[in-house]
Scaffold this motif. Sequence first.
Motif, short mmCIF file in Angstrom:
data_model
loop_
_atom_site.label_atom_id
_atom_site.label_comp_id
_atom_site.label_asym_id
_atom_site.label_seq_id
_atom_site.Cartn_x
_atom_site.Cartn_y
_atom_site.Cartn_z
N LEU A 73 -3.04 3.00 -6.36
CA LEU A 73 -4.17 2.10 -6.50
C LEU A 73 -4.41 1.24 -5.26
O LEU A 73 -5.40 0.50 -5.20
CB LEU A 73 -3.98 1.20 -7.73
N ALA A 94 -9.66 3.62 -4.21
CA ALA A 94 -9.18 3.63 -5.60
C ALA A 94 -10.11 2.84 -6.52
O ALA A 94 -10.52 3.31 -7.59
CB ALA A 94 -7.76 3.07 -5.67
N LEU A 95 -10.46 1.62 -6.13
CA LEU A 95 -11.31 0.80 -6.99
C LEU A 95 -12.74 1.32 -7.05
O LEU A 95 -13.40 1.23 -8.10
CB LEU A 95 -11.30 -0.65 -6.51
N ILE A 152 -12.79 4.02 -9.66
CA ILE A 152 -12.81 3.46 -11.02
C ILE A 152 -14.19 2.89 -11.34
O ILE A 152 -14.71 3.08 -12.45
CB ILE A 152 -11.73 2.36 -11.14
N TYR A 157 -4.76 -7.52 -4.70
CA TYR A 157 -3.99 -7.57 -5.95
C TYR A 157 -2.97 -8.72 -5.91
O TYR A 157 -2.80 -9.43 -6.92
CB TYR A 157 -3.24 -6.25 -6.17
N ILE A 193 -3.40 -3.89 -14.68
CA ILE A 193 -2.77 -3.21 -13.56
C ILE A 193 -1.27 -3.52 -13.58
O ILE A 193 -0.87 -4.64 -13.93
CB ILE A 193 -3.38 -3.63 -12.20
N TYR A 246 1.37 -1.40 -8.82
CA TYR A 246 0.03 -0.96 -8.42
C TYR A 246 -0.12 0.57 -8.46
O TYR A 246 -0.81 1.17 -7.65
CB TYR A 246 -0.33 -1.47 -7.01
N ARG A 247 0.48 1.17 -9.49
CA ARG A 247 0.38 2.63 -9.64
C ARG A 247 -0.25 3.05 -10.96
O ARG A 247 -0.44 4.23 -11.20
CB ARG A 247 1.76 3.28 -9.50
N THR A 251 -3.27 1.78 -14.08
CA THR A 251 -4.30 0.84 -14.54
C THR A 251 -4.98 1.43 -15.76
O THR A 251 -4.78 2.60 -16.10
CB THR A 251 -5.33 0.57 -13.43
#
Length: 891
Positions: A512, A517-518, A521, A581, A597, A601-602, A604
């Motif tokens: 993440l 990554a974000l 999502i 984060y 999360i 951070y792997r 979510t």
Amino acid sequence: MEYQRYVDWVDDRIVHDSRRVILAFLVLTLVFAGGLGATSTEAGTQQFAQGIPENEALESINDEFSPTFTTDTGSTQLLQSGTNVLSRDAMLRMLRTQERLDDNEELRVTSTGSAAAVVAQRIDPEATTIEQQIDAIEHSTRTERKEAIRAAYDENPQFQSLVGVDFNRQSASTSATLGTVTHEVPEGLSGGAGQGGGSPLAPVQERADFTVQRGGGGSIETFGSAMIGTESQNLIMDSLLLVVPAAVILILTFLLFAYRDLADLVLGVVSLVMAIVWTFGFTGYAGIPFSIMLVAVPPMLLAVGIDFGIHSINRYREERVKGASVEGAMRITTDQLLVAFFIVAGTTVIGFLSNYASPLGPIQEFGLTAAAGIVFTFLIFGVFLPAAKVELDRLGERYPIPQFSQSPLGSEGSALGSVLRTGVVIADRAPALFLVGIVVLTASAGAYGAGVDTSFEDEDFLPPEDIPVYLEELPEPFAPSEYETREQLNFLEDNFESTQSSSATVYVEGHLTRDDALEEIYRAGDSPPDTFVEEDGRAEATSIVTIIRSQAERDPEFERMVDRNDRNDNGVPDDNLREIYDYLLDSSAGDRASDYITEDYRSTRVVYTVESDAGQGEVYDDTWSVAEDMRMTATATGALVVFAVIEDLIFESAVVSLAVALGATALFLVVIYRLLEGYATLGVANVFAVVVTVAMIPATMRLLNIPFNAITAMLLAITIGLGVDYSVHVTHRFADERAEHDLMTALDRTVRGTGGALFGSMLTTTAGLGVLAIAISVPLQQFGILTAISVALAFLSSLLVLPPTLVVWDALIHGDRSFASLFGVGRQRPAAANGAGYEGADTDQSPGLDEVRPADVGELGGTNDESADAATDDEPDGDDAGLDDEPDSRE
């Protein structure tokens, strides 16, 4: 096959070592009784979710997205109803209820909340404690309260979720509000889908309910998930207390009719109790919990045990009325019935064990328990009961033990026999034509039944909304518990918007901290599927992205950090995500962010709001479509998704179990008839009648609007297991009779000999299983009704469908009848004088079987009365009771 030596060995033990046999079985009963104390209970839907990948993902979410080194929490809802629950007195009542709960140290309350508390803080922003909030409401004016209520409704989404859907802004009133109480619990709570039967939160919520009621809550009631589990467990015990005594009463009534002797009745009841003790002692030792599905096992074991008992006692009486000694009569009885019982038990066990093909644990446990119970029933009624009967009658010869009727069941009336021989009339006149009609009917029923619905939801395991009045008026301990769950769920659904929609979750695993990554999502919410609630062209969702954007609106420093790392100015950072984060988790939004999360951070989660009227299957498909579009590893989960999987598995279980049961049963019968009778195809003929019965069950379910659910999904395989009982008795007896007589004589003797015992067995079985209709659980009611119907259908199929099938089979094997005559064309009956037919063969229409006179019997078998009697005395009559072999009994 040289099996007779094994049967003879068992015969010797039963007749010559009866006391040792009885002692051995009583010792085993004591051993199994020790396992009863180890039996646990399990309730609710959670037991079905174990091992399902989507549910494992949901459990991972609940394990991972919570603070480390903290105690678990659970919540209790306070349901308040009235004319206007936002009035001064009503809000004070809610706040004082919260205060009483908060003051009770046993409840481990960490926080409380309510619409009244929100209004109080609108009136006085400094009112942070419940005592201060009570003061704020008490000293406020009506105008102040109305203004505070309207402002809270306009600006506070939480307040909107706590007031009823009938909220009137002008009068600032509503008829329903919610309060919440959060507790610490000393043990871990399950994070999977569905409600379970036990929870460490249950005693806390029970004490909370007691505290509220003792304080005069009045219009306030408590509600919580653990209370649902408690009611689910109560449902099991209440159902048992209703079903078992009712089954016993009905069964004793039919046993009195079947045995007509007190000593035999006591012997039969003792054997039934032993079968129940052995079975549930086994589950205790095997660690199988008692669930709502296992409530169906005792009536089924009682039904099968009664069937075996009736056949054993009646066949023994047949020999005794002919003058045979106790030992001689029992040797003939067990010599014949052990083989028949073995075939019946084998096919029944196969039917039950086919449920082991299901991926759902509770269905597997049901199949294993029922199969073990059938094996125990076979041993008890095949060995113990005959040995006990031998010892009982030996005592009767030495002591004046009162005896009542000792005549076989079927020998006392010819009216029933005439009805039971209907299938023989059909078989004699046009068997193939009749079977063609049956095939068409079966195919039509199968096609219609393919449209039966499938259902799986929490409500399936809850009591019905209305308990019948006659059950509520029963004396203790039979009166059911007070059930409020269904009423409270309806209250929530009818009054609060928050219960009108549900959610689906996508569990995402990957790096993440990767720059895109974000964005990945965030893009997943574009162009949402139909079942997802849409807001401004995007799916309404909560995720780490929404937490970041929400915090940026309140924290200028964090907003600048997000802007610096946002390449496309959409409020979603693209660079330096680890830094983002870290700042977020250390901020005031850290606790909320940790819900979405993990610390490494792997992992979510993204929670999507779905439409309230969306079907579970549709939500499953749409959630997986969103998950599969992500490049990172994503799994669709959430209660709706998990339940959709279970729903599919239930239907799959029914189909697979049916296929396994039919295939394995057919193979078993083909092999066993090849070994015992020399004709493998006789097993195929035997199975045909069962197939007809099985095809009728889904059609009946659809006609009665009963879906496949966790309990009724077992029905098809059980129908094979129980239904084949009747067809085996008929086929086995026919094979014995055919070895000594011509076709129609053998068939006539078979149906008349077996029909009476099968009729008595059918009555007791349908009563024993049909009594489940009075259970409180709706699925259990449906299961009992359907199983009773399936047994009745199996009985009718064995006496109407099987005789024509056996005639066609015999014609193909022996060639005694022409192809045309099987369709009722050009049929010619030989004259009675040749010893092969009924009298009246010279007439155009063959007489019905009820017209056969005593003299016909000898002619049908090609013998006179004396030779017929001799053949009857020497031949193995099969496994059936109810036939008086004297010719005079046939009129």
